[in-house]
Scaffold this active site. Structure first.
Site, PDB file in Angstrom:
ATOM      1  CD  GLU A  65       3.310   9.250  49.451  1.00  0.00           C
ATOM      2  OE1 GLU A  65       4.112   9.256  48.489  1.00  0.00           O
ATOM      3  OE2 GLU A  65       3.656   9.365  50.629  1.00  0.00           O
TER       4      GLU A  65
ATOM      5  CD  GLU B 240       7.215   5.924  50.098  1.00  0.00           C
ATOM      6  OE1 GLU B 240       8.344   6.424  50.043  1.00  0.00           O
ATOM      7  OE2 GLU B 240       6.367   6.096  49.218  1.00  0.00           O
TER       8      GLU B 240
HETATM    9  C1  PNW Z   1       7.447   8.958  48.205  1.00  0.00           C
HETATM   10  N1  PNW Z   1      11.325   5.413  44.460  1.00  0.00           N
HETATM   11  O1  PNW Z   1       8.804   8.678  48.098  1.00  0.00           O
HETATM   12  C2  PNW Z   1       7.329   9.723  49.502  1.00  0.00           C
HETATM   13  O2  PNW Z   1       6.470   9.108  50.437  1.00  0.00           O
HETATM   14  C3  PNW Z   1       6.985  11.152  49.333  1.00  0.00           C
HETATM   15  O3  PNW Z   1       7.399  11.862  50.486  1.00  0.00           O
HETATM   16  C4  PNW Z   1       7.591  11.683  48.045  1.00  0.00           C
HETATM   17  O4  PNW Z   1       7.477  13.064  47.924  1.00  0.00           O
HETATM   18  C5  PNW Z   1       6.897  10.962  46.909  1.00  0.00           C
HETATM   19  O5  PNW Z   1       7.038   9.569  47.037  1.00  0.00           O
HETATM   20  C6  PNW Z   1       7.403  11.363  45.538  1.00  0.00           C
HETATM   21  O6  PNW Z   1       8.744  10.982  45.385  1.00  0.00           O
HETATM   22  C7  PNW Z   1       9.348   7.861  47.153  1.00  0.00           C
HETATM   23  O7  PNW Z   1      12.444   5.776  44.013  1.00  0.00           O
HETATM   24  C8  PNW Z   1      10.657   8.118  46.804  1.00  0.00           C
HETATM   25  O8  PNW Z   1      10.803   4.345  44.107  1.00  0.00           O
HETATM   26  C9  PNW Z   1      11.302   7.310  45.905  1.00  0.00           C
HETATM   27  C10 PNW Z   1      10.640   6.230  45.369  1.00  0.00           C
HETATM   28  C11 PNW Z   1       9.333   5.958  45.715  1.00  0.00           C
HETATM   29  C12 PNW Z   1       8.678   6.790  46.622  1.00  0.00           C
END
Ligand code: PNW
Length: 445
Positions: free
Chosen positions: A354, A171
């Site tokens: 994920e 990401e």
């Molecule tokens: C992912 N958003 O993060 C990460 O890869 C993980 O480490 C995390 O635990 C998981 O999603 C759950 O949050 C994100 O705001 C954080 O769009 C924020 C966003 C998307 C993915």
């Protein structure tokens, strides 16, 4: 009953991989042992007011000590694959050399997984940048792309033969945008100009790393993981629809364009009023052939011309939301996969690296009744199946996450695991969804 899944679905075949995912900082703990250096997330956690309840990664799920038990847990669920990440601050010393104790930890872990026939999907960077590199400018500095490539060169030489699929980054949008413009993740800067520079250096680091990984570990697949998010216009006006389109360009095409077309979509830079410093040749370096694209999918955005809304502000009746407040929107996953296949005809095979939801789970009489998570998986797997039927090549699905863990600025309050973690005792309890996944995987033809 499995009636939710079309009978024709490739998801029932054994060559469609099912796995679970985690990330180093979110589960390992032991941040001050065996030569691990501080990361930007240690610093962020130690900054008052940044993380809910002042939670830190010092103990987390104590996976650094309990890794063998966790490997057994994955095996007991009968899963095909495990996606994990390496902590750069454990592996490289201040003078740029390999730290043998750090590598020993991952060698033991990867060997144990390999012995059980669990395929190893290893992400080289899931947000835990060494603090000493941030002190020299972090991803805003072009130098960091070269430091990253040196780390990848060492790591993939040390661990060659122990990994089925590498990912350069998890990401990059979150690292660049949330970390450097929105300030809601480490290092917590709030300047879009910095974020756009960081984004380019992440892409450059990717481009420099891919040929090194291929040379050092020729038997492994090489890819990158992006979080993709569809945007829906808040109203049907032309202005709002235009704003939603631009939001998708900024979130998805920023990196897909560089990776798969060798170009940035200028509309995004115009929107933000900033252009990164691109050295001639950079985009050729970035546009490397990829064996797969990892897609992380959680929810959609609502956007209006007046600005990107937190959809939490949107008065949406009847919308089902998770513990994060995120809308449950499986159709968005089909839409997203079909859209990138249309926009990028050279799209490599996709793994959903994920997908999952947080819920406020508790153990009652030894059981965790997370029926909403089962329903969430069912609906998103059906959405993947629809995308496959529409012609998108999807090769696997990883649930986020193996277990409850450190949910970044939300700390330990948000529980994404298919296994519950009691943070007092470190006991892992498979939730009902873990048994559901186990049974689904076991019944494939
Ligand atoms: C992912 N958003 O993060 C990460 O890869 C993980 O480490 C995390 O635990 C998981 O999603 C759950 O949050 C994100 O705001 C954080 O769009 C924020 C966003 C998307 C993915």
């Amino acid at each position: 009953s499995e009636s939710w899944l079309p009978a024709s679905s490739r998801l029932r075949s054994r060559d469609f991989l099912f796995g679970v995912a985690t990330a180093s900082f979110q589960i390992e703990g032991s941040t001050e042992v065996d030569g691990r250096l501080p990361s930007i997330w240690d610093t962020y956690c130690d900054t008052p007011g940044k993380v809910t309840n002042g939670d830190t990664g010092k103990v987390a799920c104590d996976h650094y000590n309990r890794w063998a038990e966790d490997v057994d847990l994955i095996e007991s669920l009968g899963l095909d694959a495990y996606r994990l990440s390496l902590a750069w601050p454990r592996l490289i010393t201040r003078d740029g050399k390999a730290n043998p104790k750090g590598f020993d930890f991952y060698k033991r872990l990867l060997d144990a997984l390999g012995e059980k026939g669990i395929k190893r999907f290893v992400t080289l960077y899931h947000w835990d940048l060494p603090q000493w590199i941030e002190d020299r400018g972090g991803w805003v500095s072009r130098e960091t792309a070269y430091r990253y490539a040196e780390y990848v060169d060492i790591a993939t030489r040390e661990l060659a033969g122990r990994v089925e699929a590498w990912a350069t980054f998890n990401e990059p949008w979150c690292t660049a945008w949330i970390g450097y413009a929105a300030g809601r993740q480490a290092p917590g800067h709030t300047d879009p100009v910095l974020a756009i520079a960081a984004g380019h250096h992440l892409m450059l680091g990717h481009g420099l790393a891919v040929p090194l990984i291929r040379r050092n570990d020729p038997g492994a697949k090489v890819g990158i993981v992006l979080n993709l998010q569809p945007a829906t216009a808040a109203t049907d006006t032309r202005e709002d629809r235009h704003a939603a389109k631009l939001a998708e360009v900024g979130q998805n095409d920023w990196f897909l364009g560089a990776l798969l077309k060798g170009e940035y979509d200028a509309r995004f830079f115009e929107l933000r009023g900033a252009v990164p410093a691109i050295v001639p040749g950079d985009l050729d370096t970035i546009q490397q052939p990829l064996d797969y694209l990892g897609v992380n999918y959680y929810f959609r955005a609502y956007v209006s011309a007046a600005g990107a809304h937190d959809y939490k502000d949107m008065p949406l009746d009847g919308v089902e939301r998770t513990q994060m407040g995120w809308e449950v929107y499986p159709e968005g996953l089909t839409y997203q996969l079909v859209t990138i296949k249309q926009d990028y005809p050279n799209l490599p095979p996709v793994y959903i690296t994920e997908n999952g939801m947080a819920s406020d789970d508790a153990v009652i009489d030894g059981e965790v009744e997370d029926d909403s998570r089962i329903r969430f998986f069912e609906r998103h797997l059906a959405a993947v199946s629809d995308a496959i039927d529409a012609g998108v090549e999807v090769s696997g699905y990883f649930a986020w996450s193996l277990m409850d863990n450190f949910e970044w600025s939300y700390g330990y309050e948000k529980r994404f695991g298919i296994c519950h973690v009691d943070y007092d005792t470190q006991v892992r309890t498979p939730k009902k969804s873990a048994y559901w996944l186990r049974d689904f995987v076991a019944r494939r033809s």
